[in-house]
Design an enzyme around this catalytic site. Structure first.
Site, PDB file in Angstrom:
ATOM      1  N   SER A 123       7.977 -44.280 -11.046  1.00 47.05           N
ATOM      2  CA  SER A 123       6.617 -44.216 -11.581  1.00 47.05           C
ATOM      3  C   SER A 123       5.606 -44.870 -10.645  1.00 47.05           C
ATOM      4  O   SER A 123       5.937 -45.748  -9.851  1.00 47.05           O
ATOM      5  CB  SER A 123       6.549 -44.900 -12.947  1.00 47.05           C
ATOM      6  OG  SER A 123       7.459 -44.324 -13.830  1.00 47.05           O
TER       7      SER A 123
HETATM    8  N1  SAH Z   1      11.667 -45.800 -14.968  1.00 48.62           N
HETATM    9  C1  SAH Z   1      12.017 -45.100 -13.750  1.00 48.62           C
HETATM   10  C2  SAH Z   1      11.280 -43.788 -13.562  1.00 48.62           C
HETATM   11  C3  SAH Z   1      11.544 -42.839 -14.624  1.00 48.62           C
HETATM   12  S1  SAH Z   1      11.443 -41.134 -14.248  1.00 48.62           S
HETATM   13  C4  SAH Z   1      11.847 -45.959 -12.521  1.00 48.62           C
HETATM   14  O1  SAH Z   1      11.345 -47.080 -12.636  1.00 48.62           O
HETATM   15  O2  SAH Z   1      12.234 -45.508 -11.442  1.00 48.62           O
HETATM   16  C5  SAH Z   1      12.161 -40.628 -15.789  1.00 48.62           C
HETATM   17  C6  SAH Z   1      13.658 -40.740 -15.844  1.00 48.62           C
HETATM   18  O3  SAH Z   1      14.041 -40.429 -17.174  1.00 48.62           O
HETATM   19  C7  SAH Z   1      14.395 -39.773 -14.941  1.00 48.62           C
HETATM   20  O4  SAH Z   1      15.280 -40.479 -14.127  1.00 48.62           O
HETATM   21  C8  SAH Z   1      15.127 -38.862 -15.920  1.00 48.62           C
HETATM   22  O5  SAH Z   1      16.384 -38.420 -15.444  1.00 48.62           O
HETATM   23  C9  SAH Z   1      15.268 -39.757 -17.127  1.00 48.62           C
HETATM   24  N2  SAH Z   1      15.465 -39.071 -18.416  1.00 48.62           N
HETATM   25  C10 SAH Z   1      14.958 -37.884 -18.839  1.00 48.62           C
HETATM   26  N3  SAH Z   1      15.361 -37.618 -20.092  1.00 48.62           N
HETATM   27  C11 SAH Z   1      16.156 -38.669 -20.483  1.00 48.62           C
HETATM   28  C12 SAH Z   1      16.877 -38.974 -21.671  1.00 48.62           C
HETATM   29  N4  SAH Z   1      16.894 -38.164 -22.731  1.00 48.62           N
HETATM   30  N5  SAH Z   1      17.581 -40.122 -21.714  1.00 48.62           N
HETATM   31  C13 SAH Z   1      17.604 -40.980 -20.640  1.00 48.62           C
HETATM   32  N6  SAH Z   1      16.948 -40.738 -19.490  1.00 48.62           N
HETATM   33  C14 SAH Z   1      16.218 -39.598 -19.404  1.00 48.62           C
END
Ligand code: SAH
Length: 261
Positions: free
Chosen positions: A105
């Site tokens: 992010s």
């Molecule tokens: N917080 C992260 C960035 C998040 S991007 C950081 O600091 O780098 C969003 C992430 O959510 C992605 O890696 C994606 O694979 C994950 N994601 C999407 N749907 C999800 C779900 N149902 N459960 C867990 N993770 C999920």
């Protein structure tokens, strides 16, 4: 305690490129609190010091004013959470790719979401969407325990290993669908979802304590809005909105109409 209203606006939205602010007005509770915990160190911090200082000043001017949050953002080496070829862009205020079509992010969004949790140091926090592990590392310096779930097993494994190597011992990562929360570790004082969902996952509402909050981006028509949902003692919820954002989509059970949990 000082209460203040902070206006923030991001300047460089990256359409379709996950986790950035589009334009947003943030009412924040600013809390001057105990200093941050001891931070893990890495060798070449000096190289990034100038870029980091510039980023921190930008975040402060955009409304990230909680000193504990600023301390944590300063302490976590973002260059360790991006791909080697992106290290020089680690302190740009933008989302960056981390592989598998996902992103780390934008720092402003990490700061805002973290600030909205008003952590004091004692909490158990659940994160849905571990990604690179960066947000989890920031949280880990501001609360007692972080539980983080990532739906992509490869990303989960990489983040677990990275966090272990960097010394973030109070972060627990598991691979799975965050829609269902982390039942064995519940209840949580706060929950942060870092992927955009069409609704608040019901199991997360069950697993947050009364008085606790869930901060997440919600799909509302064509827009995505950053919201904070508080669980009330009467079984209801109260929702506050903090403006338009752009995140990668939450996958899995939340996309099904009726999900038994
Ligand atoms: N917080 C992260 C960035 C998040 S991007 C950081 O600091 O780098 C969003 C992430 O959510 C992605 O890696 C994606 O694979 C994950 N994601 C999407 N749907 C999800 C779900 N149902 N459960 C867990 N993770 C999920």
């Amino acid at each position: 305690m000082v209460f203040g209203v902070v206006a923030c606006r991001a300047r460089t939205p990256l359409p379709g490129y996950g986790c950035s602010v589009l334009g947003l007005s943030l009412a924040a509770v600013i809390c001057f609190n105990a200093a941050c915990k001891v931070m893990p160190q890495n060798e070449d911090t000096g190289h990034f010091e100038q870029a980091k200082q510039k980023l921190i000043e930008e975040l402060e001017s955009e409304g990230i004013t909680n000193p504990r949050v600023i301390g944590a953002l300063r302490a976590v080496p973002r260059e360790e959470f991006v791909r080697p070829l992106d290290r020089d862009a680690a302190y740009d205020n933008r989302a960056l790719p981390i592989g598998k079509g996902q992103t780390i992010s934008q720092p402003l969004i990490v700061g805002m979401m973290t600030q909205l949790l008003n952590l004091t140091g004692e909490e158990r926090v659940l994160e849905v969407g571990t990604g690179s592990g960066y947000q989890a590392a920031v949280l880990s310096l501001l609360c007692k325990e972080v539980y983080s779930i990532e739906i992509d097993p490869e990303l989960a494994e990489q983040a677990r290993e990275r966090l272990r190597r960097l010394g973030y011992t109070n972060v627990h990562v598991k691979a799975g669908d965050g829609f269902f929360g982390w039942r064995e570790a519940a209840p949580f004082d706060a929950i942060l979802v870092t992927a955009v969902a069409p609704r608040v996952p019901e199991p997360l509402l069950e697993q947050v304590k009364v008085g606790g909050v869930i901060v997440l981006p919600l799909e509302e028509g064509w827009k995505e809005t950053l919201v904070r949902v508080r669980k009330l003692a009467d079984g209801g919820t109260a929702m506050e909105r903090f403006g338009a954002v752009a995140f990668v989509p939450m996958r899995g059970a939340v996309r099904k109409k009726e999900t038994a949990h």
